[in-house]
Design an enzyme around this catalytic site. Structure first.
Site, PDB file in Angstrom:
ATOM      1  N   ASP A  39      40.028  35.725  83.775  1.00 38.86           N
ATOM      2  CA  ASP A  39      40.968  35.222  84.790  1.00 38.86           C
ATOM      3  C   ASP A  39      42.088  36.172  85.187  1.00 38.86           C
ATOM      4  O   ASP A  39      42.472  36.248  86.336  1.00 38.86           O
ATOM      5  CB  ASP A  39      41.659  33.957  84.278  1.00 38.86           C
ATOM      6  CG  ASP A  39      40.726  33.028  83.559  1.00 38.86           C
ATOM      7  OD1 ASP A  39      39.501  33.142  83.768  1.00 38.86           O
ATOM      8  OD2 ASP A  39      41.211  32.205  82.781  1.00 38.86           O
ATOM      9  N   ARG A  87      50.237  34.760  78.439  1.00 41.96           N
ATOM     10  CA  ARG A  87      49.443  34.049  79.454  1.00 41.96           C
ATOM     11  C   ARG A  87      49.740  34.634  80.844  1.00 41.96           C
ATOM     12  O   ARG A  87      50.717  35.347  81.035  1.00 41.96           O
ATOM     13  CB  ARG A  87      49.818  32.557  79.431  1.00 41.96           C
ATOM     14  CG  ARG A  87      49.479  31.835  78.135  1.00 41.96           C
ATOM     15  CD  ARG A  87      48.067  31.371  78.073  1.00 41.96           C
ATOM     16  NE  ARG A  87      47.646  30.630  79.245  1.00 41.96           N
ATOM     17  CZ  ARG A  87      46.371  30.317  79.506  1.00 41.96           C
ATOM     18  NH1 ARG A  87      45.417  30.683  78.683  1.00 41.96           N
ATOM     19  NH2 ARG A  87      46.055  29.648  80.587  1.00 41.96           N
ATOM     20  N   GLU A 130      41.287  33.886  69.526  1.00 45.16           N
ATOM     21  CA  GLU A 130      40.779  33.989  70.903  1.00 45.16           C
ATOM     22  C   GLU A 130      40.647  35.457  71.343  1.00 45.16           C
ATOM     23  O   GLU A 130      39.673  35.840  71.975  1.00 45.16           O
ATOM     24  CB  GLU A 130      41.737  33.222  71.823  1.00 45.16           C
ATOM     25  CG  GLU A 130      41.234  33.016  73.240  1.00 45.16           C
ATOM     26  CD  GLU A 130      42.217  32.213  74.089  1.00 45.16           C
ATOM     27  OE1 GLU A 130      43.239  31.716  73.546  1.00 45.16           O
ATOM     28  OE2 GLU A 130      41.973  32.081  75.296  1.00 45.16           O
TER      29      GLU A 130
HETATM   30  C1  9WN Z   1      40.662  28.704  82.746  1.00 42.21           C
HETATM   31  C2  9WN Z   1      38.204  28.369  77.894  1.00 42.21           C
HETATM   32  C3  9WN Z   1      38.592  29.325  79.007  1.00 42.21           C
HETATM   33  C4  9WN Z   1      37.623  30.525  79.092  1.00 42.21           C
HETATM   34  C5  9WN Z   1      38.147  31.618  80.012  1.00 42.21           C
HETATM   35  C6  9WN Z   1      39.579  31.976  79.589  1.00 42.21           C
HETATM   36  C7  9WN Z   1      40.450  30.735  79.617  1.00 42.21           C
HETATM   37  C8  9WN Z   1      41.102  29.008  81.315  1.00 42.21           C
HETATM   38  C9  9WN Z   1      42.615  29.024  81.215  1.00 42.21           C
HETATM   39  O1  9WN Z   1      39.920  29.751  78.761  1.00 42.21           O
HETATM   40  O2  9WN Z   1      40.515  30.287  80.964  1.00 42.21           O
HETATM   41  O3  9WN Z   1      39.253  28.614  82.798  1.00 42.21           O
HETATM   42  O4  9WN Z   1      43.190  27.950  81.389  1.00 42.21           O
HETATM   43  O5  9WN Z   1      43.185  30.087  80.978  1.00 42.21           O
HETATM   44  O6  9WN Z   1      40.098  32.962  80.403  1.00 42.21           O
HETATM   45  O7  9WN Z   1      37.296  32.734  79.939  1.00 42.21           O
HETATM   46  O8  9WN Z   1      36.375  30.095  79.538  1.00 42.21           O
HETATM   47  O9  9WN Z   1      38.077  29.071  76.696  1.00 42.21           O
END
Ligand code: 9WN
Length: 417
Positions: free
Chosen positions: A157, A190, A386
């Site tokens: 993201d 974040r 993570e």
């Molecule tokens: C938005 C769930 C997800 C992963 C993504 C990661 C993070 C979400 C967020 O978490 O994204 O989809 O709210 O940041 O970037 O790769 O699938 O683990």
């Protein structure tokens, strides 16, 4: 130490009714590519669990074939945007209105082979075929690249590659409440509000077009041929082709190989950067390449794309810029590099897995071994986190993160050579 504990315990603790949440604190629903990675990691040692994971994800498939990024099966607090923001109107389960890279195709083939379960294979072929047809019908350019219309669809993201295309978005005042900042330990890693304003704008823009893909092809403020999604798509088509072969459906198997071939050739033609010695993404609104040196480009090995000449150039880049830190593979190197910030530098175990798998397939087992060794060391020292700092291994983000545990389990159950 965390890693001395059974990785399956993490999965079991994160397990809801038939699926696994990525993290019980930060991401309390079912995510598309997370479930793909979880199933990949479990396919050999716990294929029944992998099957349940995938079947639940398949249930969330839209009538048009899309399998969404998030399925809100359960009631949970603490995540934004939740179902009330998306309002997609899906009948079976509330979902988000975007997707994620189709890792699930590979996971389904491994699970089907491991289980030797004809019924599951039949069902998986149906679901995966419908999903990949959706990519071809609604998310392909004429030359055969697939595209995304939200950074969340890439899974990476906050990659620096999305800065330029996001700069073109004028989000104005967006009202919303971020919930991801509630955890103080990870809040400053974040994405920033600048990014969130645009993420939310894109969700609302698509909602106002009633999630109509044809309309959004014309008017979405973000349209990117992401190199990672393209590589995973190519591999997914090949995996579907294998499953069709397992069913004796030779002609369709051949057709999916041709689809994979077309996208592979276009990746070769349109996404290579000679400056970076890497494959990169392309902004479809400007037709310009997004020149960022991201680990996403090495996932080309996973799709068996690079010619011999490019393979050599890629390995040189990998060695020089990505193996030069203490831990391979940083998700990104370049001007916006930040060893602790989300997708802007840290090591992510899912990317490591894809690159590792691709390098094994390419006969580059020395490089692959380094990635496996570093991944295991990070996990064994710091637990199932993570993401990790590539320089000193500092763990970041959520604890007890599902795909980290599942892929570690995968490494324990498969040998790399
Ligand atoms: C938005 C769930 C997800 C992963 C993504 C990661 C993070 C979400 C967020 O978490 O994204 O989809 O709210 O940041 O970037 O790769 O699938 O683990």
């Amino acid at each position: 130490m965390e890693a001395m504990k059974d990785p399956l315990k993490v999965i079991q603790d994160n397990r809801e009714d038939g699926f696994t949440v990525p993290s019980s604190t930060l991401y309390p629903y079912q995510w598309n590519w997370d479930s793909g990675f979880i199933a990949l990691g479990l396919a050999h040692s716990r294929p029944e669990m992998a099957k349940d994971e995938l079947n639940k994800l398949f249930e969330a498939q839209w009538d048009n074939g899309m399998i969404p990024q998030i399925a809100f099966w359960n009631e949970a607090e603490g995540y934004f945007p939740g179902p009330e923001e998306w309002e997609t109107g899906n009948e079976i389960v509330p979902t988000s209105g975007i997707t994620q890279p189709p890792v699930l195709a590979h996971a389904a083939r491994e699970t089907a082979e491991s289980l030797k379960d004809e019924e599951f294979l039949e069902h998986a072929v149906d679901k995966v075929e419908k999903y990949l047809k959706w990519w071809v019908q609604y998310r392909s350019t004429e030359s055969g690249l697939v595209y995304v219309r939200h950074p969340w669809e890439t899974g990476m993201d906050d990659s620096p590659a999305w800065i330029t295309p996001m700069e073109n978005i004028q989000p104005g005042e967006q009202e919303y409440e971020r919930k991801d900042l509630q955890r103080e330990d990870s809040a400053d890693e974040r994405p920033e509000d600048w990014d969130y304003d645009r993420y939310v704008y894109l969700v609302r823009e698509a909602k106002s077009a009633n999630w109509n893909e044809k309309e959004l092809r014309e008017k979405s403020s973000f349209l990117v041929a992401d190199v990672l999604t393209n590589c995973i798509f190519v591999r997914a088509c090949k995996e579907l082709s294998k499953m069709m072969q397992m069913k004796g459906r030779e002609r369709e198997a051949d057709k999916w190989l041709k689809t994979a071939q077309k996208t592979s050739e276009t990746i070769e033609d349109e996404l290579w950067s000679t400056e970076l010695n890497n494959y990169v993404s392309k902004n479809l609104l400007t037709e310009k390449k997004l020149l960022e040196n991201s680990a996403a480009g090495f996932v080309s090995f996973y799709a068996d794309i690079p010619s011999d000449k490019r393979k050599e150039a890629l390995l040189e880049n990998l060695e020089e810029n990505f193996f030069s830190k203490n831990y391979a593979v940083p998700s990104y190197v370049g001007d916006s590099y930040d060893s602790g910030r989300y997708w802007r530098g840290p090591v992510w175990i899912n990317l490591n897995w894809l690159i590792w798998e691709g390098l094994i397939g390419a006969g580059e087992s020395d490089y692959a071994r380094r990635i496996e060794k570093d991944s295991k060391e990070l996990i064994e020292k710091h637990g199932y986190r993570e993401y990790f700092d590539p320089e000193d291994g500092t763990p970041h983000g959520s604890e007890r993160f599902s795909w980290t545990a599942a892929l570690y389990e995968g490494w324990l159950s498969i040998r790399s050579n």
